[in-house]
Design a protein around this motif. Structure first.
Motif, PDB file in Angstrom:
ATOM      1  N   TRP A   1      -6.066   3.904   3.257  1.00 54.33           N
ATOM      2  CA  TRP A   1      -6.592   2.625   2.758  1.00 54.33           C
ATOM      3  C   TRP A   1      -7.413   1.922   3.838  1.00 54.33           C
ATOM      4  O   TRP A   1      -8.476   1.354   3.570  1.00 54.33           O
ATOM      5  CB  TRP A   1      -5.431   1.734   2.311  1.00 54.33           C
TER       6      TRP A   1
ATOM      7  N   SER B   1       2.262   1.707  -3.507  1.00 52.40           N
ATOM      8  CA  SER B   1       1.249   2.164  -4.470  1.00 52.40           C
ATOM      9  C   SER B   1       0.953   3.647  -4.288  1.00 52.40           C
ATOM     10  O   SER B   1       0.594   4.339  -5.243  1.00 52.40           O
ATOM     11  CB  SER B   1      -0.040   1.348  -4.308  1.00 52.40           C
ATOM     12  N   GLY B   2       1.140   4.142  -3.050  1.00 59.37           N
ATOM     13  CA  GLY B   2       0.871   5.554  -2.791  1.00 59.37           C
ATOM     14  C   GLY B   2       1.926   6.491  -3.341  1.00 59.37           C
ATOM     15  O   GLY B   2       1.643   7.651  -3.651  1.00 59.37           O
TER      16      GLY B   2
ATOM     17  N   SER C   1       4.257   7.016  -8.404  1.00 62.93           N
ATOM     18  CA  SER C   1       3.609   7.929  -9.348  1.00 62.93           C
ATOM     19  C   SER C   1       4.667   8.787 -10.035  1.00 62.93           C
ATOM     20  O   SER C   1       5.542   9.356  -9.374  1.00 62.93           O
ATOM     21  CB  SER C   1       2.611   8.833  -8.616  1.00 62.93           C
TER      22      SER C   1
ATOM     23  N   THR D   1       0.827  -1.212   0.000  1.00 66.66           N
ATOM     24  CA  THR D   1       0.000   0.000   0.000  1.00 66.66           C
ATOM     25  C   THR D   1       0.859   1.259   0.000  1.00 66.66           C
ATOM     26  O   THR D   1       0.552   2.235  -0.693  1.00 66.66           O
ATOM     27  CB  THR D   1      -0.932   0.009   1.223  1.00 66.66           C
ATOM     28  N   MET D   2       1.940   1.231   0.773  1.00 63.82           N
ATOM     29  CA  MET D   2       2.828   2.392   0.798  1.00 63.82           C
ATOM     30  C   MET D   2       3.442   2.633  -0.572  1.00 63.82           C
ATOM     31  O   MET D   2       3.510   3.770  -1.043  1.00 63.82           O
ATOM     32  CB  MET D   2       3.923   2.203   1.844  1.00 63.82           C
TER      33      MET D   2
ATOM     34  N   LEU E   1      -3.692  12.609  -6.627  1.00 63.78           N
ATOM     35  CA  LEU E   1      -4.780  11.885  -5.972  1.00 63.78           C
ATOM     36  C   LEU E   1      -6.043  11.843  -6.819  1.00 63.78           C
ATOM     37  O   LEU E   1      -6.744  10.828  -6.861  1.00 63.78           O
ATOM     38  CB  LEU E   1      -5.102  12.545  -4.627  1.00 63.78           C
TER      39      LEU E   1
ATOM     40  N   VAL F   1       3.726  10.475   2.816  1.00 63.84           N
ATOM     41  CA  VAL F   1       2.722  10.108   1.816  1.00 63.84           C
ATOM     42  C   VAL F   1       2.433   8.609   1.881  1.00 63.84           C
ATOM     43  O   VAL F   1       1.276   8.177   1.818  1.00 63.84           O
ATOM     44  CB  VAL F   1       3.194  10.501   0.402  1.00 63.84           C
ATOM     45  N   GLY F   2       3.490   7.802   2.019  1.00 64.73           N
ATOM     46  CA  GLY F   2       3.306   6.359   2.069  1.00 64.73           C
ATOM     47  C   GLY F   2       2.489   5.914   3.271  1.00 64.73           C
ATOM     48  O   GLY F   2       1.526   5.134   3.138  1.00 64.73           O
TER      49      GLY F   2
ATOM     50  N   ASN G   1      -1.077   7.056   2.956  1.00 66.91           N
ATOM     51  CA  ASN G   1      -1.821   6.231   2.002  1.00 66.91           C
ATOM     52  C   ASN G   1      -2.284   4.929   2.670  1.00 66.91           C
ATOM     53  O   ASN G   1      -3.408   4.472   2.444  1.00 66.91           O
ATOM     54  CB  ASN G   1      -0.943   5.915   0.794  1.00 66.91           C
TER      55      ASN G   1
ATOM     56  N   VAL H   1      -3.626  13.566   1.632  1.00 67.38           N
ATOM     57  CA  VAL H   1      -3.667  12.181   1.172  1.00 67.38           C
ATOM     58  C   VAL H   1      -4.821  11.423   1.814  1.00 67.38           C
ATOM     59  O   VAL H   1      -5.500  10.623   1.161  1.00 67.38           O
ATOM     60  CB  VAL H   1      -2.325  11.470   1.474  1.00 67.38           C
TER      61      VAL H   1
END
Length: 424
Positions: A289, A48-49, A52, A45-46, A161, A281-282, A285, A336
């Motif tokens: 989630w 994917s956050g 980018s 999950t981290m 986002l 951010v991680g 996120n 976020v």
């Protein structure tokens, strides 16, 4: 029940002094352990956050800001602002606000604005007889203007986002940011006249022109960013890299103040700043989630809409919620976690995503100067060597202006959407 545990543990971790990024991570870890969810979800999950392409713009813009700051840009912007408004009553305080407006094109973050300008302006203001609390207050609140103008790291986060045009977000923040600066200038002038703060001598046009030429290469950076992105010549990430090259050339070969020996320290500072932002951010996120999996966004949306479906009051409730959150949570983490949660509520009452993004950034920027965890408030107060409470008392009229501008921007969408509409 589990969502209450998640939020409650997060607040406890903050109150005992754990940094907000690690508070988010520890609260999420506690939830996953008690819920029996495999911990492999944490790196997934981290990652994917932060996976980018757009977020690559963050280290590049930070590096560009560091390069231009080390290259003598801050001093030149302050000199230009002082040449223009220094002869007015309270001129040095007005210069402080005006410098933040010019510095916006370099840093993209309020904290770097506070640190860079505050280290120069606060000692100078105190030396000329300005109150310590007032000097800290002006520096702290004026730094909130920077992230409203390009390059804005919060706007980049929102664009990532919500898959919204970052160019549109950059443009949308311009008028609200300028209105905010004008409001702060007016308050500063009124207070300065009332207290009889000093003013400098009017500078001849030749000095003003010379100082403008000195700051020109820094101020033109904003034009390069917007021209490149809106003209389709490069993406926000590519624009950030262009700014790094530009900053290196200007600082090293035009101003000739940037030395090769400075580069390793600047890179280290950039890596440190980037790591802290992306770690935040991680973890945010991951926290977000979990909130989504617990259905918290739906509960918040239903809770707001159950109180009222009137667009006027829904927007007011969102603003109040964000002002409250901004007092306790760091801006990027709040974006976020809360932007995906509140965006459906905002759009359900007719708010454009770009408009809502500007409102959210502006609201959270105000929180950077409010207790108990306003980082700009703490940094400015430390430079001024003054208790936080004294700075907060001086900030009260500025908060009034900031909230007035916030309400204008919230209820008059054209203040945000006019400039982006010109480039559709």
């Amino acid at each position: 029940m589990m969502s209450i545990l998640l939020v409650g543990s997060f607040l406890v971790f903050i109150m005992i002094g754990i940094p907000i990024a690690f508070s988010l991570g520890l609260a999420s870890l506690l939830y996953l352990l008690l819920a029996g969810i495999p911990l492999t979800i944490i790196p997934q999950t981290m990652f994917s956050g932060i996976n980018s392409f757009v977020l690559l713009a963050i280290p590049a813009f930070i590096l560009a800001g560091n390069l231009m700051n080390a290259g003598g840009i801050t001093e030149r912007i302050i000199n230009f602002a002082n040449a223009v408004v220094g002869h007015i009553r309270g001129g040095l305080a007005l210069t402080n606000v005006a410098s933040s407006l010019g510095f916006a094109g370099i840093s993209g973050t309020a904290l770097s604005d506070t640190a860079s300008i505050g280290s120069v302006m606060i000692p100078a203001m105190k030396k000329q007889g300005y109150g310590s609390g007032f000097s800290a207050a002006v520096t702290s609140i004026s730094s909130t203007v920077g992230p409203m103008l390009p390059p804005s790291l919060p706007m980049i986060i929102i664009g990532t986002l919500a898959s919204v045009s970052i160019g549109d977000l950059f443009l949308a923040g311009a008028i609200p940011g300028i209105l905010l600066a004008i409001g702060f200038l007016i308050v500063t002038y009124i207070i300065s006249v009332k207290r009889g703060y000093p003013k400098g001598e009017r500078q001849p046009l030749s000095v003003v022109g010379k100082s403008f030429l000195g700051a020109f290469w820094a101020l033109i950076m904003v034009v390069i960013i917007l021209w490149g992105i809106l003209g389709g010549y490069f993406t926000p990430t590519e624009a950030a890299v262009v700014c790094v090259i530009y900053a290196f050339i200007i600082g090293g070969f035009v101003y000739r103040e940037l030395k090769l020996k400075d580069i390793p320290a600047l890179l280290t500072n950039t890596l440190s700043s980037t790591a802290s932002i992306l770690l935040l951010v991680g973890f945010a996120n991951l926290f977000g989630w979990i909130l989504v999996s617990e259905g918290v966004p739906i509960l918040i949306a239903d809770g707001i809409l159950s109180i009222t479906e009137n667009p006027f009051f829904v927007i007011l409730l969102i603003v109040i919620l964000l002002l409250t959150i901004g007092m306790f949570m760091e801006t990027i983490a709040a974006l976020v976690i809360l932007f995906p949660v509140l965006l459906p509520v905002a759009t359900s009452v007719g708010m454009d995503p770009v408009h809502f993004g500007v409102v959210m950034v502006l609201t959270l920027m105000i929180g950077l100067s409010t207790p108990p965890v306003g980082v700009c408030l703490f940094v400015a107060s430390s430079f001024a060597k003054v208790p936080i409470g004294k700075t907060v008392r001086e900030l009260i009229p500025y908060f009034g202006v900031a909230i007035f501008i916030l309400l204008l921007v919230s209820y008059i969408p054209s203040l945000s959407l006019f400039l982006p509409s010109l480039f559709e």
